[in-house]
Design a protein around this motif. Structure first.
Motif, PDB file in Angstrom:
ATOM      1  N   GLY A  77      50.750  53.508  59.160  1.00 36.40           N
ATOM      2  CA  GLY A  77      50.340  52.279  58.491  1.00 36.40           C
ATOM      3  C   GLY A  77      49.334  51.589  59.382  1.00 36.40           C
ATOM      4  N   TYR A  78      48.448  50.797  58.761  1.00 40.75           N
ATOM      5  CA  TYR A  78      47.389  50.157  59.544  1.00 40.75           C
ATOM      6  C   TYR A  78      47.316  48.687  59.196  1.00 40.75           C
ATOM      7  CZ  TYR A  78      42.508  48.852  60.603  1.00 40.75           C
ATOM      8  OH  TYR A  78      41.378  48.218  61.037  1.00 40.75           O
ATOM      9  N   MET A  79      47.371  47.865  60.212  1.00 40.20           N
ATOM     10  CA  MET A  79      47.235  46.431  59.994  1.00 40.20           C
ATOM     11  C   MET A  79      45.948  46.004  60.686  1.00 40.20           C
ATOM     12  SD  MET A  79      50.033  43.590  60.921  1.00 40.20           S
ATOM     13  CE  MET A  79      49.553  41.918  61.195  1.00 40.20           C
ATOM     14  N   ALA A  80      44.977  45.576  59.884  1.00 41.68           N
ATOM     15  CA  ALA A  80      43.653  45.271  60.429  1.00 41.68           C
ATOM     16  C   ALA A  80      43.655  43.936  61.165  1.00 41.68           C
ATOM     17  CB  ALA A  80      42.626  45.244  59.318  1.00 41.68           C
ATOM     18  N   GLN A  81      42.594  43.759  61.955  1.00 43.79           N
ATOM     19  CA  GLN A  81      42.434  42.551  62.753  1.00 43.79           C
ATOM     20  C   GLN A  81      42.320  41.329  61.845  1.00 43.79           C
ATOM     21  OE1 GLN A  81      39.272  43.261  65.434  1.00 43.79           O
ATOM     22  NE2 GLN A  81      39.482  41.328  66.468  1.00 43.79           N
ATOM     23  N   LYS A  82      41.488  41.498  60.782  1.00 46.21           N
ATOM     24  CA  LYS A  82      41.250  40.400  59.847  1.00 46.21           C
ATOM     25  C   LYS A  82      42.254  40.532  58.691  1.00 46.21           C
ATOM     26  CE  LYS A  82      37.665  39.352  56.849  1.00 46.21           C
ATOM     27  NZ  LYS A  82      36.501  39.970  56.237  1.00 46.21           N
ATOM     28  N   PHE A  83      42.640  39.419  58.090  1.00 49.08           N
ATOM     29  CA  PHE A  83      43.520  39.471  56.922  1.00 49.08           C
ATOM     30  C   PHE A  83      42.825  40.275  55.827  1.00 49.08           C
ATOM     31  CE2 PHE A  83      44.861  37.529  52.831  1.00 49.08           C
ATOM     32  CZ  PHE A  83      46.181  37.935  52.868  1.00 49.08           C
ATOM     33  N   SER A  84      43.386  41.408  55.492  1.00 45.62           N
ATOM     34  CA  SER A  84      42.714  42.305  54.558  1.00 45.62           C
ATOM     35  C   SER A  84      43.584  42.625  53.358  1.00 45.62           C
ATOM     36  CB  SER A  84      42.332  43.605  55.245  1.00 45.62           C
ATOM     37  OG  SER A  84      41.710  43.338  56.450  1.00 45.62           O
ATOM     38  N   LEU A  85      44.067  41.572  52.706  1.00 47.23           N
ATOM     39  CA  LEU A  85      44.816  41.797  51.473  1.00 47.23           C
ATOM     40  C   LEU A  85      44.101  41.035  50.367  1.00 47.23           C
ATOM     41  CD1 LEU A  85      48.389  41.387  52.922  1.00 47.23           C
ATOM     42  CD2 LEU A  85      47.194  43.506  52.435  1.00 47.23           C
ATOM     43  N   TYR A  86      44.627  41.133  49.152  1.00 47.18           N
ATOM     44  CA  TYR A  86      43.949  40.489  48.034  1.00 47.18           C
ATOM     45  C   TYR A  86      44.468  39.071  47.859  1.00 47.18           C
ATOM     46  CZ  TYR A  86      42.477  45.207  47.380  1.00 47.18           C
ATOM     47  OH  TYR A  86      41.918  46.428  47.599  1.00 47.18           O
ATOM     48  N   PRO A  87      43.625  38.070  48.145  1.00 48.68           N
ATOM     49  CA  PRO A  87      44.106  36.681  48.105  1.00 48.68           C
ATOM     50  C   PRO A  87      44.482  36.223  46.696  1.00 48.68           C
ATOM     51  CG  PRO A  87      41.726  36.746  48.471  1.00 48.68           C
ATOM     52  CD  PRO A  87      42.231  38.152  48.576  1.00 48.68           C
ATOM     53  N   ASP A  88      43.895  36.838  45.663  1.00 47.55           N
ATOM     54  CA  ASP A  88      44.190  36.397  44.296  1.00 47.55           C
ATOM     55  C   ASP A  88      45.362  37.159  43.677  1.00 47.55           C
ATOM     56  OD1 ASP A  88      42.548  38.605  44.423  1.00 47.55           O
ATOM     57  OD2 ASP A  88      41.590  38.221  42.497  1.00 47.55           O
ATOM     58  N   LEU A  89      46.019  37.986  44.476  1.00 48.73           N
ATOM     59  CA  LEU A  89      47.227  38.656  44.009  1.00 48.73           C
ATOM     60  C   LEU A  89      48.421  37.996  44.706  1.00 48.73           C
ATOM     61  CD1 LEU A  89      45.325  40.800  42.823  1.00 48.73           C
ATOM     62  CD2 LEU A  89      46.778  42.564  43.781  1.00 48.73           C
ATOM     63  N   THR A  90      49.567  37.990  44.036  1.00 52.64           N
ATOM     64  CA  THR A  90      50.736  37.389  44.676  1.00 52.64           C
ATOM     65  C   THR A  90      51.246  38.328  45.766  1.00 52.64           C
ATOM     66  OG1 THR A  90      52.341  38.415  43.215  1.00 52.64           O
ATOM     67  CG2 THR A  90      51.428  36.317  42.485  1.00 52.64           C
ATOM     68  N   VAL A  91      52.205  37.814  46.542  1.00 52.57           N
ATOM     69  CA  VAL A  91      52.805  38.603  47.616  1.00 52.57           C
ATOM     70  C   VAL A  91      53.374  39.909  47.040  1.00 52.57           C
ATOM     71  CG1 VAL A  91      54.745  38.619  49.220  1.00 52.57           C
ATOM     72  CG2 VAL A  91      53.266  36.608  49.073  1.00 52.57           C
ATOM     73  N   THR A  92      54.154  39.778  45.981  1.00 54.75           N
ATOM     74  CA  THR A  92      54.758  40.963  45.374  1.00 54.75           C
ATOM     75  C   THR A  92      53.699  41.902  44.819  1.00 54.75           C
ATOM     76  OG1 THR A  92      56.565  39.530  44.724  1.00 54.75           O
ATOM     77  CG2 THR A  92      56.543  41.720  43.755  1.00 54.75           C
ATOM     78  N   GLU A  93      52.682  41.344  44.162  1.00 53.72           N
ATOM     79  CA  GLU A  93      51.635  42.193  43.575  1.00 53.72           C
ATOM     80  C   GLU A  93      50.883  42.978  44.652  1.00 53.72           C
ATOM     81  OE1 GLU A  93      50.652  39.580  39.552  1.00 53.72           O
ATOM     82  OE2 GLU A  93      49.559  39.207  41.398  1.00 53.72           O
ATOM     83  N   ASN A  94      50.615  42.321  45.776  1.00 47.98           N
ATOM     84  CA  ASN A  94      49.973  43.028  46.885  1.00 47.98           C
ATOM     85  C   ASN A  94      50.828  44.204  47.337  1.00 47.98           C
ATOM     86  OD1 ASN A  94      47.360  42.180  48.195  1.00 47.98           O
ATOM     87  ND2 ASN A  94      48.287  40.166  47.864  1.00 47.98           N
ATOM     88  N   LEU A  95      52.119  43.921  47.527  1.00 48.11           N
ATOM     89  CA  LEU A  95      53.020  44.971  47.994  1.00 48.11           C
ATOM     90  C   LEU A  95      53.130  46.098  46.978  1.00 48.11           C
ATOM     91  CD1 LEU A  95      55.797  42.803  49.618  1.00 48.11           C
ATOM     92  CD2 LEU A  95      54.564  44.643  50.752  1.00 48.11           C
TER      93      LEU A  95
END
Lengths: 314, 394
Positions: A77-95
């Protein structure tokens, strides 16, 4: 678990990562330290198969990081330096999205998401937009997304940058738990207190791995004594001492000026005879034990005179 | 492995769909712009007969013939006449608030009878080239019709002596005279668009332009947005293959575009009475053209580093398409080099094939070239976009 063998990346004739040799044991937390531009992010990107190595090779669990890059993806798994998830998706939707995209079985996604929400303490925020989360929650969500497919290896590129001490502590507790579960972690960081928590640290400078050891042992790489002075006023003193020939560097630590020099005792003797700065008032001195930051500073600023002379063994 | 693929692909399609529905501004744009544009463009290009062109009609002659001609002209609906009598310099059109001045010069009626007809003067506003040419045509037609009317009256009132005299002319020569006296005509049969409805000609242009204006910019920012946000790296690290990312991103837009097509075509059918007698070939054409447009958007997206760049490139790309796609003006009159350029744009092929199907009822083999071009275009842009995806920011 992770083995790098003379791995190099050259951009425009400049070696960003230079003949990097490294091995990380299963279940350990390896801290990759180094100043900005040392090549930490490039190393992680090569490990992830996002950047092609210019030469050398590396393996994760025996699989080549470039040739088997599609296959090896399922194992880290990779966690990038910058926040790299979708801000317009909810927590659950991202997951759920990353679960689906990473090929987690449809029937297992829901339970896996629940489990991760609980593990990262995000259950209360599961329907909040990712973009609305606080810095600490964003990092925990990033971690949860990186873990969605239950990888054996985790790469974390400055996971705590921008977090306050409390949230850094929280995140590190999570990382410890993961390590206890048997996951192998490779973390880059600037924070020395974090480096102390790793099972092993490596100093990367200008693409080269200068040292690699257990945190408690790496302090021994600083072979000189550390002299601390109390001088008033502090800032002009710091400047004056920094410019003194023979002194490699000086830094301010909790009101004391710490000196980096290969033989500080010589300076002490000399100054006790005659203090060369009439405008500055010297009120006291003491000897200090080198810590991680001193070793880091010595390696990254090239204070070769204070360091143990040895070759880094991969 | 094979079972996993649709799931992973659907998850990215679903994610992309959420992005769209969460952004209410874009959603609003998607559902209001196509019908509004269709109505505006449809009416702009509907182009009925010329009517009520404000024109000064000055009769300086005041003879029986000129009055008769004035009465005759007044029956023509193309003009909204402002009648004037007397002489004077011709007024400036702008100051007089008209688009034309028609002057029947003094001595006109006399000239008709003396064998030396004087031309009627007309001054027309040339700023609008279409209207001035049409007005000129209508005037010519009216004058011609008036001439025929006078001739018929003359023949009806011909004195008996004249008829007797005429009988002495040799028959074949007499027939020739009768023939030249009659108006020679062309009996035209217009095929493919017999009613010459301009809206039927521009419908494919409206459909195509609408699709391109909406899909290319929307698509162009999808990958660059991920690149800017850093999510592209995350996306590339999932088990998704490049082609799955590309196809997954396109799917929701494909669905939305289908709705847009339905709305635009529904409006042109019910509001502008455009018929679509062969829907299936049109569906195929729309689908291929859509893939081409989405592919182009993706290609721009994969090629650019920032969303701003993507939007700028899209605008520069879309601008030349409007005059060069053959949607609103025929391509035949263009110089060869420009025509070759026009052939590069998918919209050109879409418009041509659409008209071939919808107006000419053409067989499949006539469409083959355009269909092949659109298919290849879609394939090429998608492949290039998938290949360019690996170019992540370092």
């Amino acid at each position: 678990m992770i083995v790098l063998n003379h791995l190099s990346k050259i951009y425009d004739g400049m070696a960003v990562v230079d003949e990097l040799c490294l091995s990380v044991e299963k279940g350990s937390i390896f801290g990759l330290l180094g100043p900005n531009g040392a090549g930490k992010t490039t190393t992680i990107r090569m490990l992830c198969g996002l950047t092609r190595p210019s030469s050398g090779h590396g393996t994760i669990g025996g699989m080549d990081i470039w040739k088997n890059r599609y296959k090896v993806r399922r194992h880290f798994g990779y966690m990038a330096q910058k926040f790299s998830l979708y801000p317009d998706l909810t927590v659950t939707e991202n997951l759920r999205f990353f679960g689906g995209a990473c090929g987690v079985e449809r029937t297992q996604i829901t339970s896996r998401v629940c489990q991760l929400l609980e593990q990262t303490d995000l259950t209360a925020k599961k329907d909040a937009m990712a973009g609305s989360l606080s810095g600490g929650m964003k990092q925990r969500l990033s971690l949860a997304c990186a873990l969605i497919h239950d990888p054996e290896v985790l790469f974390l590129d400055e996971p705590t940058s921008g977090l306050d001490p409390v949230h850094r502590q929280e995140l590190w507790t999570l990382l410890y738990n993961l390590s206890h579960e048997g996951k192998t972690l490779l973390v880059t960081t600037h924070y020395m207190d974090e480096a102390e928590r790793c099972t092993e640290v490596g100093f990367l400078h200008r693409g080269k791995l200068l040292a690699k050891d257990r945190p408690d042992l790496i302090k021994d790489h600083y072979r000189s004594k550390l002299l601390e002075l109390q001088v008033e006023p502090q800032m002009p003193a710091l400047l004056a001492l920094n410019q003194t020939p023979g002194i490699l560097g000086a830094s301010l630590r909790s009101g004391w000026i710490r000196l980096y020099a290969s033989h500080p005792e010589k300076f002490l003797q000399e100054w006790q005879r005659q203090w060369p700065f009439p405008a500055l008032q010297w009120t006291g001195h003491r000897w200090a034990t080198p810590d991680m930051e001193d070793v880091f500073r010595a390696y990254s600023q090239g204070f070769d005179g204070v360091l143990r002379e040895e070759e880094v063994q991969p | 492995m094979t079972l996993r693929l649709p799931g992973a692909l659907l998850s990215i399609a679903y994610k992309e769909f959420i992005h769209i529905i969460r952004d209410w501004r874009i959603l609003l744009l998607l559902f209001t712009l196509p019908p509004a544009f269709t109505l505006i463009m449809g009416h702009a290009f509907e182009h009925g007969d010329l009517s009520d062109v404000p024109t000064i009609l000055r009769n300086e002659d005041d003879s029986a013939e000129s009055r008769q001609f004035v009465d005759f002209l007044k029956t023509n609906k193309a003009f909204a006449w402002k009648e004037e009598t007397g002489k004077g310099p011709i007024p400036d059109l702008l100051h007089a608030g008209v688009q034309g001045v028609v002057v029947i010069p003094s001595g006109w009626g006399k000239g008709l009878n003396s064998g030396e007809p004087i031309p009627i003067q007309a001054v027309l506003d040339g700023t609008d080239t279409t209207t001035s040419a049409e007005v000129e045509g209508v005037l010519d037609q009216a004058l011609g019709a008036f001439q025929i009317k006078l001739r018929d009256e003359m023949v009806d009132n011909m004195p008996d002596e004249m008829i007797e005299l005429g009988k002495k002319i040799p028959e074949d020569f007499r027939n020739k005279i009768v023939s030249t006296m009659a108006q020679w005509t062309v009996k035209t049969e217009i095929v493919y668009n017999p009613k010459q409805k301009f809206i039927d000609f521009v419908t494919p242009g409206i459909v195509g332009l609408m699709l391109q204006l909406l899909t290319v910019p929307l698509m162009a920012v999808t990958i660059t947005r991920e690149r800017e946000n850093g999510t592209l790296s995350q996306l590339l690290l999932t088990s998704l293959r490049h082609w799955e990312i590309v196809v997954g991103k396109v799917l929701p837009y494909l669905g939305l575009s289908a709705i847009v097509i339905a709305v635009v075509m529904g409006l042109t059918h019910w509001h502008f009475e455009v018929n679509f007698p062969r829907p299936w070939p049109l569906v195929l054409l729309c689908f291929l053209f859509l893939l081409c447009s989405l592919g182009l958007g993706l290609l721009i997206s994969a090629f650019c580093d920032t969303q701003a760049q993507a939007v700028q490139i899209t605008v520069f790309f879309l601008l030349p398409i409007i005059p060069l796609c053959g949607a609103f003006a025929p391509l035949d009159q263009l110089p060869d080099a420009i025509r070759a350029l026009a052939e590069v744009f998918p919209l050109t092929h879409f418009c041509r094939a659409f008209r071939l199907v919808n107006l000419a009822n053409a067989e499949f083999r006539f469409l083959l070239g355009d269909i092949a071009y659109l298919s290849l275009g879609a394939l090429a842009t998608f492949t290039a976009a998938a290949l360019l995806l690996r170019r992540t920011q370092s």
